[in-house]
Motif scaffolding. Sequence first.
Motif, PDB file in Angstrom:
ATOM      1  N   GLY A 177      60.254  -9.731  68.258  1.00 26.93           N
ATOM      2  CA  GLY A 177      60.765  -9.643  69.616  1.00 26.93           C
ATOM      3  C   GLY A 177      60.024 -10.534  70.597  1.00 26.93           C
ATOM      4  O   GLY A 177      60.572 -10.905  71.644  1.00 26.93           O
ATOM      5  N   LEU A 178      58.780 -10.890  70.275  1.00 22.54           N
ATOM      6  CA  LEU A 178      57.987 -11.733  71.156  1.00 22.54           C
ATOM      7  C   LEU A 178      58.026 -13.208  70.741  1.00 22.54           C
ATOM      8  O   LEU A 178      57.292 -14.026  71.309  1.00 22.54           O
ATOM      9  CB  LEU A 178      56.531 -11.249  71.175  1.00 22.54           C
ATOM     10  N   GLY A 179      58.868 -13.533  69.754  1.00 21.65           N
ATOM     11  CA  GLY A 179      58.977 -14.920  69.326  1.00 21.65           C
ATOM     12  C   GLY A 179      58.034 -15.303  68.207  1.00 21.65           C
ATOM     13  O   GLY A 179      57.878 -16.492  67.901  1.00 21.65           O
ATOM     14  N   PHE A 180      57.409 -14.309  67.567  1.00 22.18           N
ATOM     15  CA  PHE A 180      56.490 -14.574  66.465  1.00 22.18           C
ATOM     16  C   PHE A 180      57.060 -14.068  65.141  1.00 22.18           C
ATOM     17  O   PHE A 180      56.318 -13.648  64.245  1.00 22.18           O
ATOM     18  CB  PHE A 180      55.126 -13.928  66.744  1.00 22.18           C
ATOM     19  N   GLY A 181      58.390 -14.134  65.010  1.00 21.86           N
ATOM     20  CA  GLY A 181      59.031 -13.679  63.788  1.00 21.86           C
ATOM     21  C   GLY A 181      58.691 -14.516  62.575  1.00 21.86           C
ATOM     22  O   GLY A 181      58.821 -14.057  61.435  1.00 21.86           O
ATOM     23  N   ALA A 182      58.238 -15.749  62.783  1.00 26.21           N
ATOM     24  CA  ALA A 182      57.861 -16.606  61.658  1.00 26.21           C
ATOM     25  C   ALA A 182      56.476 -16.285  61.110  1.00 26.21           C
ATOM     26  O   ALA A 182      56.047 -16.901  60.125  1.00 26.21           O
ATOM     27  CB  ALA A 182      57.913 -18.073  62.089  1.00 26.21           C
ATOM     28  N   SER A 183      55.793 -15.328  61.702  1.00 25.50           N
ATOM     29  CA  SER A 183      54.466 -14.935  61.222  1.00 25.50           C
ATOM     30  C   SER A 183      54.555 -14.366  59.816  1.00 25.50           C
ATOM     31  O   SER A 183      55.525 -13.676  59.457  1.00 25.50           O
ATOM     32  CB  SER A 183      53.849 -13.889  62.151  1.00 25.50           C
ATOM     33  N   THR A 184      53.536 -14.642  59.016  1.00 23.11           N
ATOM     34  CA  THR A 184      53.459 -14.081  57.662  1.00 23.11           C
ATOM     35  C   THR A 184      52.659 -12.801  57.704  1.00 23.11           C
ATOM     36  O   THR A 184      51.522 -12.776  58.178  1.00 23.11           O
ATOM     37  CB  THR A 184      52.778 -15.074  56.706  1.00 23.11           C
ATOM     38  N   LEU A 185      53.263 -11.716  57.209  1.00 24.86           N
ATOM     39  CA  LEU A 185      52.585 -10.430  57.134  1.00 24.86           C
ATOM     40  C   LEU A 185      52.217 -10.150  55.686  1.00 24.86           C
ATOM     41  O   LEU A 185      53.081 -10.169  54.803  1.00 24.86           O
ATOM     42  CB  LEU A 185      53.474  -9.305  57.666  1.00 24.86           C
ATOM     43  N   THR A 186      50.936  -9.897  55.453  1.00 23.86           N
ATOM     44  CA  THR A 186      50.476  -9.467  54.131  1.00 23.86           C
ATOM     45  C   THR A 186      50.193  -7.979  54.214  1.00 23.86           C
ATOM     46  O   THR A 186      49.291  -7.546  54.926  1.00 23.86           O
ATOM     47  CB  THR A 186      49.209 -10.228  53.700  1.00 23.86           C
ATOM     48  N   VAL A 187      51.003  -7.201  53.525  1.00 21.43           N
ATOM     49  CA  VAL A 187      50.917  -5.737  53.574  1.00 21.43           C
ATOM     50  C   VAL A 187      50.063  -5.275  52.404  1.00 21.43           C
ATOM     51  O   VAL A 187      50.415  -5.495  51.236  1.00 21.43           O
ATOM     52  CB  VAL A 187      52.322  -5.110  53.514  1.00 21.43           C
ATOM     53  N   MET A 188      48.945  -4.623  52.712  1.00 19.15           N
ATOM     54  CA  MET A 188      47.976  -4.202  51.687  1.00 19.15           C
ATOM     55  C   MET A 188      47.890  -2.680  51.681  1.00 19.15           C
ATOM     56  O   MET A 188      47.406  -2.076  52.638  1.00 19.15           O
ATOM     57  CB  MET A 188      46.607  -4.834  51.981  1.00 19.15           C
ATOM     58  N   GLU A 189      48.365  -2.082  50.607  1.00 15.69           N
ATOM     59  CA  GLU A 189      48.417  -0.625  50.490  1.00 15.69           C
ATOM     60  C   GLU A 189      47.287  -0.117  49.596  1.00 15.69           C
ATOM     61  O   GLU A 189      47.014  -0.698  48.547  1.00 15.69           O
ATOM     62  CB  GLU A 189      49.761  -0.195  49.915  1.00 15.69           C
ATOM     63  N   ALA A 190      46.642   0.956  50.041  1.00 17.23           N
ATOM     64  CA  ALA A 190      45.592   1.623  49.252  1.00 17.23           C
ATOM     65  C   ALA A 190      44.612   0.616  48.672  1.00 17.23           C
ATOM     66  O   ALA A 190      44.235   0.689  47.503  1.00 17.23           O
ATOM     67  CB  ALA A 190      46.232   2.460  48.146  1.00 17.23           C
ATOM     68  N   ILE A 191      44.192  -0.308  49.498  1.00 16.48           N
ATOM     69  CA  ILE A 191      43.392  -1.424  49.017  1.00 16.48           C
ATOM     70  C   ILE A 191      42.028  -0.943  48.505  1.00 16.48           C
ATOM     71  O   ILE A 191      41.394  -0.070  49.092  1.00 16.48           O
ATOM     72  CB  ILE A 191      43.233  -2.481  50.142  1.00 16.48           C
ATOM     73  N   GLY A 192      41.633  -1.486  47.356  1.00 13.24           N
ATOM     74  CA  GLY A 192      40.362  -1.117  46.756  1.00 13.24           C
ATOM     75  C   GLY A 192      40.439  -0.006  45.735  1.00 13.24           C
ATOM     76  O   GLY A 192      39.439   0.356  45.109  1.00 13.24           O
ATOM     77  N   GLY A 193      41.629   0.550  45.522  1.00 16.66           N
ATOM     78  CA  GLY A 193      41.769   1.651  44.584  1.00 16.66           C
ATOM     79  C   GLY A 193      42.803   1.356  43.518  1.00 16.66           C
ATOM     80  O   GLY A 193      43.418   0.278  43.495  1.00 16.66           O
ATOM     81  N   PRO A 194      43.050   2.302  42.619  1.00 13.88           N
ATOM     82  CA  PRO A 194      44.005   2.071  41.527  1.00 13.88           C
ATOM     83  C   PRO A 194      45.445   1.934  41.997  1.00 13.88           C
ATOM     84  O   PRO A 194      46.279   1.396  41.272  1.00 13.88           O
ATOM     85  CB  PRO A 194      43.822   3.320  40.649  1.00 13.88           C
ATOM     86  N   ARG A 195      45.764   2.404  43.219  1.00 13.89           N
ATOM     87  CA  ARG A 195      47.131   2.279  43.752  1.00 13.89           C
ATOM     88  C   ARG A 195      47.320   1.012  44.574  1.00 13.89           C
ATOM     89  O   ARG A 195      48.364   0.835  45.194  1.00 13.89           O
ATOM     90  CB  ARG A 195      47.459   3.491  44.633  1.00 13.89           C
ATOM     91  N   GLU A 196      46.330   0.131  44.566  1.00  7.66           N
ATOM     92  CA  GLU A 196      46.414  -1.050  45.426  1.00  7.66           C
ATOM     93  C   GLU A 196      47.671  -1.880  45.131  1.00  7.66           C
ATOM     94  O   GLU A 196      48.013  -2.129  43.975  1.00  7.66           O
ATOM     95  CB  GLU A 196      45.174  -1.926  45.248  1.00  7.66           C
ATOM     96  N   ARG A 197      48.318  -2.308  46.208  1.00  4.32           N
ATOM     97  CA  ARG A 197      49.484  -3.182  46.093  1.00  4.32           C
ATOM     98  C   ARG A 197      49.491  -4.117  47.293  1.00  4.32           C
ATOM     99  O   ARG A 197      49.262  -3.688  48.434  1.00  4.32           O
ATOM    100  CB  ARG A 197      50.778  -2.373  46.042  1.00  4.32           C
TER     101      ARG A 197
END
Length: 401
Positions: free
Chosen positions: A164-184
């Motif tokens: 909405g602010l004009g930064f839609g081209a930004s790359t988002l790296t989504v890090m879930e449960a980082i550092g554990g066995p469920r990390e994605r």
Amino acid sequence: MVEGGPWLTIVGIGEDGPAGLSTASLVAINDASFVIGAARHLALLPPLPNAILIAWPVPFDIQPLLDRRGQATVMLASGDPFWFGAGSVVAGHLAAGEWVAQPAPSTFALAASRLGWRLEDCPCLGLHAAPLTRLRPHLAPGQRALVLVRDGDAVLTLADYLSGLGFGASTLTVMEAIGGPRERIRTARADELAFTDIAHPVAVGIAMAGDGDALPCASGIADDWFDHDGQISKRPIRALTLSALAPRPGETLWDIGAGSGSIGIEWLLSHPSLNAVAFERDVTRAARIRANAMALGVDRLTVIEGATPDCLPPPGHPMPDAVFIGGGLSSALLGRLAEQLAPGTRIVANAVTLESEALLTAWHRARGGTLLRIDLAEAGPIGTRRGWRASFPVVQWSVTL
């Protein structure tokens, strides 16, 4: 007190549970009579026959921990307890000798190590319970940020906010449960992100791109950054005013007759440790000040509705290091400030009318300081040619009590 040492050990725990804990942390947990933490942290532990496990209440309340005072207790916290964690909250209720901390790598450190980013170059924001607009001052093409958010829905809201602010081209790296066995770890553009199964806890790395407007770093940002009804210190005057107010880290400003809130907001934008209180008698303008502060990422601005000097000093708020008077200037107000404020407090007042100019001239004669007349003119059309269109002159008095 526990014999020979503090009764509380604050243990930073990651998503890999006990496998990532230091020997000292494991010893503290095994020797504890009570272990308190979030339910997901407690679930990571093996059976502890000698300890009673206590989950934090919702909403959060520190009292269950304080009730164990003097008994061997471990408090579990995510990663580094003193970086957007509960460590400082707990330490503020205890004496220095009552606790010890055993931190683990923070989520920010783990995220930077996955991305290969220099952590010292990335704003790191905890937005679990804070508005996403706190990102606004950091948004600029080519910049990066690491943010912690509440859940998967918050990631989608973040993507929409950036788009909405004009930064839609930004790359988002989504890090879930980082550092554990469920990390994605998954990556998508902000304007294309459509993940529907993002698991908590989640961190997001933002590599900013797009044609959105970046908030300038210098004082005196353009007037159109603020919603206003004409009651605003115009950009050149605002820049000179903020220079006279001279914000320094850790200080508090009173912005009296705040109008659109532009002075208080720019004061806060100049450093994250600053605080400000805006006083505005008009209810509509007070609401507008709050909205402006939220939109520009300084929701910590306190807005007090009321007429000065009657509402001074505001109860429960610290006395100011600097005061700006943009509206409601009167002899009674200046007298109240001179009477109540501590020596060393800086006062800056702007006047447009002849009556208020005369008042500042009298106070300058009596109290000293600096009296400055600001005359500005802007080029504009005169028929088929151009000429100077003068603004009303502003008289500015600045003094240190």
